[in-house]
Design an enzyme around this catalytic site. Structure first.
Site, PDB file in Angstrom:
ATOM      1  N   GLU A  97      73.358  -7.521  52.708  1.00 21.36           N
ATOM      2  CA  GLU A  97      72.210  -6.895  52.030  1.00 21.36           C
ATOM      3  C   GLU A  97      72.691  -6.131  50.795  1.00 21.36           C
ATOM      4  O   GLU A  97      73.819  -5.644  50.755  1.00 21.36           O
ATOM      5  CB  GLU A  97      71.515  -5.964  53.048  1.00 21.36           C
ATOM      6  CG  GLU A  97      70.352  -5.163  52.534  1.00 21.36           C
ATOM      7  CD  GLU A  97      69.137  -5.964  52.124  1.00 21.36           C
ATOM      8  OE1 GLU A  97      69.285  -6.809  51.222  1.00 21.36           O
ATOM      9  OE2 GLU A  97      68.039  -5.743  52.665  1.00 21.36           O
ATOM     10  N   ASP A  98      71.844  -6.043  49.785  1.00 21.39           N
ATOM     11  CA  ASP A  98      72.217  -5.318  48.568  1.00 21.39           C
ATOM     12  C   ASP A  98      72.314  -3.815  48.794  1.00 21.39           C
ATOM     13  O   ASP A  98      73.289  -3.174  48.438  1.00 21.39           O
ATOM     14  CB  ASP A  98      71.219  -5.627  47.423  1.00 21.39           C
ATOM     15  CG  ASP A  98      69.750  -5.456  47.831  1.00 21.39           C
ATOM     16  OD1 ASP A  98      69.468  -5.013  48.967  1.00 21.39           O
ATOM     17  OD2 ASP A  98      68.872  -5.774  47.010  1.00 21.39           O
ATOM     18  N   ASP A 101      68.176   1.526  52.218  1.00 21.26           N
ATOM     19  CA  ASP A 101      67.420   2.676  51.749  1.00 21.26           C
ATOM     20  C   ASP A 101      66.853   3.381  52.981  1.00 21.26           C
ATOM     21  O   ASP A 101      67.551   4.139  53.636  1.00 21.26           O
ATOM     22  CB  ASP A 101      66.349   2.143  50.788  1.00 21.26           C
ATOM     23  CG  ASP A 101      65.603   3.220  50.049  1.00 21.26           C
ATOM     24  OD1 ASP A 101      66.167   4.293  49.836  1.00 21.26           O
ATOM     25  OD2 ASP A 101      64.434   2.982  49.677  1.00 21.26           O
ATOM     26  N   PHE A 150      67.121   5.426  41.899  1.00 16.15           N
ATOM     27  CA  PHE A 150      66.779   4.006  41.824  1.00 16.15           C
ATOM     28  C   PHE A 150      67.775   3.280  40.913  1.00 16.15           C
ATOM     29  O   PHE A 150      67.975   3.661  39.761  1.00 16.15           O
ATOM     30  CB  PHE A 150      65.354   3.823  41.302  1.00 16.15           C
ATOM     31  CG  PHE A 150      64.856   2.429  41.498  1.00 16.15           C
ATOM     32  CD1 PHE A 150      64.373   2.016  42.728  1.00 16.15           C
ATOM     33  CD2 PHE A 150      64.898   1.515  40.455  1.00 16.15           C
ATOM     34  CE1 PHE A 150      63.926   0.713  42.920  1.00 16.15           C
ATOM     35  CE2 PHE A 150      64.453   0.208  40.641  1.00 16.15           C
ATOM     36  CZ  PHE A 150      63.963  -0.189  41.872  1.00 16.15           C
ATOM     37  N   ARG A 163      68.312  -8.241  37.332  1.00 12.62           N
ATOM     38  CA  ARG A 163      69.202  -8.723  38.400  1.00 12.62           C
ATOM     39  C   ARG A 163      70.516  -9.258  37.837  1.00 12.62           C
ATOM     40  O   ARG A 163      71.538  -9.271  38.502  1.00 12.62           O
ATOM     41  CB  ARG A 163      68.542  -9.849  39.194  1.00 12.62           C
ATOM     42  CG  ARG A 163      67.337  -9.432  40.014  1.00 12.62           C
ATOM     43  CD  ARG A 163      67.006 -10.543  41.012  1.00 12.62           C
ATOM     44  NE  ARG A 163      65.680 -10.422  41.601  1.00 12.62           N
ATOM     45  CZ  ARG A 163      65.385  -9.656  42.672  1.00 12.62           C
ATOM     46  NH1 ARG A 163      66.319  -8.941  43.246  1.00 12.62           N
ATOM     47  NH2 ARG A 163      64.168  -9.623  43.143  1.00 12.62           N
TER      48      ARG A 163
HETATM   49  P1  5GP Z   1      64.783  -0.353  53.126  1.00 19.87           P
HETATM   50  O1  5GP Z   1      64.043  -1.190  54.097  1.00 19.87           O
HETATM   51  O2  5GP Z   1      66.190  -0.005  53.572  1.00 19.87           O
HETATM   52  O3  5GP Z   1      64.016   0.880  52.752  1.00 19.87           O
HETATM   53  O4  5GP Z   1      64.789  -1.138  51.770  1.00 19.87           O
HETATM   54  C1  5GP Z   1      65.771  -1.966  51.365  1.00 19.87           C
HETATM   55  C2  5GP Z   1      65.294  -2.738  50.162  1.00 19.87           C
HETATM   56  O5  5GP Z   1      64.608  -1.907  49.220  1.00 19.87           O
HETATM   57  C3  5GP Z   1      66.479  -3.270  49.423  1.00 19.87           C
HETATM   58  O6  5GP Z   1      66.866  -4.523  49.931  1.00 19.87           O
HETATM   59  C4  5GP Z   1      65.959  -3.331  48.007  1.00 19.87           C
HETATM   60  O7  5GP Z   1      65.287  -4.555  47.820  1.00 19.87           O
HETATM   61  C5  5GP Z   1      64.969  -2.214  47.917  1.00 19.87           C
HETATM   62  N1  5GP Z   1      65.599  -1.033  47.295  1.00 19.87           N
HETATM   63  C6  5GP Z   1      65.898   0.138  47.887  1.00 19.87           C
HETATM   64  N2  5GP Z   1      66.478   0.987  47.026  1.00 19.87           N
HETATM   65  C7  5GP Z   1      66.542   0.340  45.847  1.00 19.87           C
HETATM   66  C8  5GP Z   1      67.054   0.692  44.544  1.00 19.87           C
HETATM   67  O8  5GP Z   1      67.591   1.778  44.281  1.00 19.87           O
HETATM   68  N3  5GP Z   1      66.951  -0.262  43.575  1.00 19.87           N
HETATM   69  C9  5GP Z   1      66.399  -1.475  43.794  1.00 19.87           C
HETATM   70  N4  5GP Z   1      66.365  -2.308  42.768  1.00 19.87           N
HETATM   71  N5  5GP Z   1      65.909  -1.845  45.003  1.00 19.87           N
HETATM   72  C10 5GP Z   1      65.981  -0.940  46.015  1.00 19.87           C
END
Ligand code: 5GP
Length: 172
Positions: A97-98, A101, A150, A163
Site C-alpha cells: 500500500e502507498d 492513514d 497531505f 502520481r
Molecule cells: P486509510 O483507509 O488508511 O484512511 O486511507 C488510505 C488511503 O487514503 C491511501 O491508500 C490513499 O489513497 C489515501 N491517502 C491517505 N493519506 C493520503 C495523502 O497524504 N495523500 C494522498 N495522495 N492520498 C492519501
C-alpha cells in the site's frame, strides 16, 4: 487557484527506504514465493520499485478498492472494484500500500483476504501517518512515518494528478 507543492521526500531517500524494506522482505521469505498484492492505483510506483529490489522470487497481483460515498473516512466500508486474479489459499501474501492513514482501508483488505485462508498475510506501506489512525492496525514493513499532512507524488495523487512525480511533495 493552483495548489502549491513543496518538496518533502527526495527520490534518493525514497530509494534508500524502499531498498531497506526490500531487504527485510527478502530476509523474511527465504523459503517462500510470496504473492505481492498492490493496491491500485497509489501503490503502483512503490510496488514497481520494491519488487525490483527484492532479491527473491515473488508473484504479483493487484486489487482495487473504492470507498462508499462521503462517509468513507468514518465508515470504513470499502468496495472491491478489481479483485485478485489468483487464488491465495495457502500462500504467503504481502499487501503493498502507498500510505496508511486512518487504517480503515487496510483493515478491510486484511479481513477480506484472511477469509481466503492465506498461509500468512503481511502489510508493506511506504508511508505511515500514525497520528491519524482510527483502528488498531500496523504495517509489518514501513518506509517512513510522516505527520498529518497531505502528500502527493511517487504514485500518490490529488484528483488523479501528480502520481508521476518522482519525489514526494507536501500539498498546501
Ligand atoms: P486509510 O483507509 O488508511 O484512511 O486511507 C488510505 C488511503 O487514503 C491511501 O491508500 C490513499 O489513497 C489515501 N491517502 C491517505 N493519506 C493520503 C495523502 O497524504 N495523500 C494522498 N495522495 N492520498 C492519501
Amino acid at each position: 487557484m493552483e495548489n502549491s507543492l513543496q518538496k518533502y521526500i527526495d527520490r534518493a531517500e525514497i530509494e534508500q527506504r524502499v531498498k531497506a524494506m526490500a531487504q527485510n522482505i527478502a530476509a523474511d521469505y527465504r523459503e517462500e514465493t510470496p504473492v505481492m498484492v498492490g493496491v491500485l492505483k497509489g501503490a503502483v510506483v512503490f510496488m514497481a520499485d520494491l519488487i525490483r529490489k527484492v532479491e527473491i522470487p515473488v508473484e504479483l497481483d493487484f486489487i482495487a478498492v473504492s470507498s462508499y460515498g462521503a462517509s468513507t473516512s468514518t465508515s470504513g466500508i470499502v468496495r472491491i472494484l478489481k479483485d485478485l486474479d489468483q487464488n491465495i489459499e495457502g500462500r504467503e501474501v504481502i499487501i503493498v500500500e502507498d500510505i496508511i492513514d486512518t487504517g480503515l482501508t487496510l483493515q478491510y483488505l486484511k479481513e477480506t483476504l484472511y477469509q481466503r485462508k492465506p498461509k500468512g498475510l503481511r502489510l508493506a506501506a511506504l508511508l505511515d501517518k500514525p497520528e491519524r489512525r482510527q483502528v488498531n492496525i500496523e504495517a509489518d514493513y514501513v518506509g517512513l512515518n510522516i505527520p498529518d499532512k497531505f502528500v502527493v507524488g511517487y504514485g500518490l495523487d490529488f484528483n488523479e494528478k501528480h502520481r508521476n512525480l518522482p519525489d514526494i511533495y507536501l500539498m498546501e
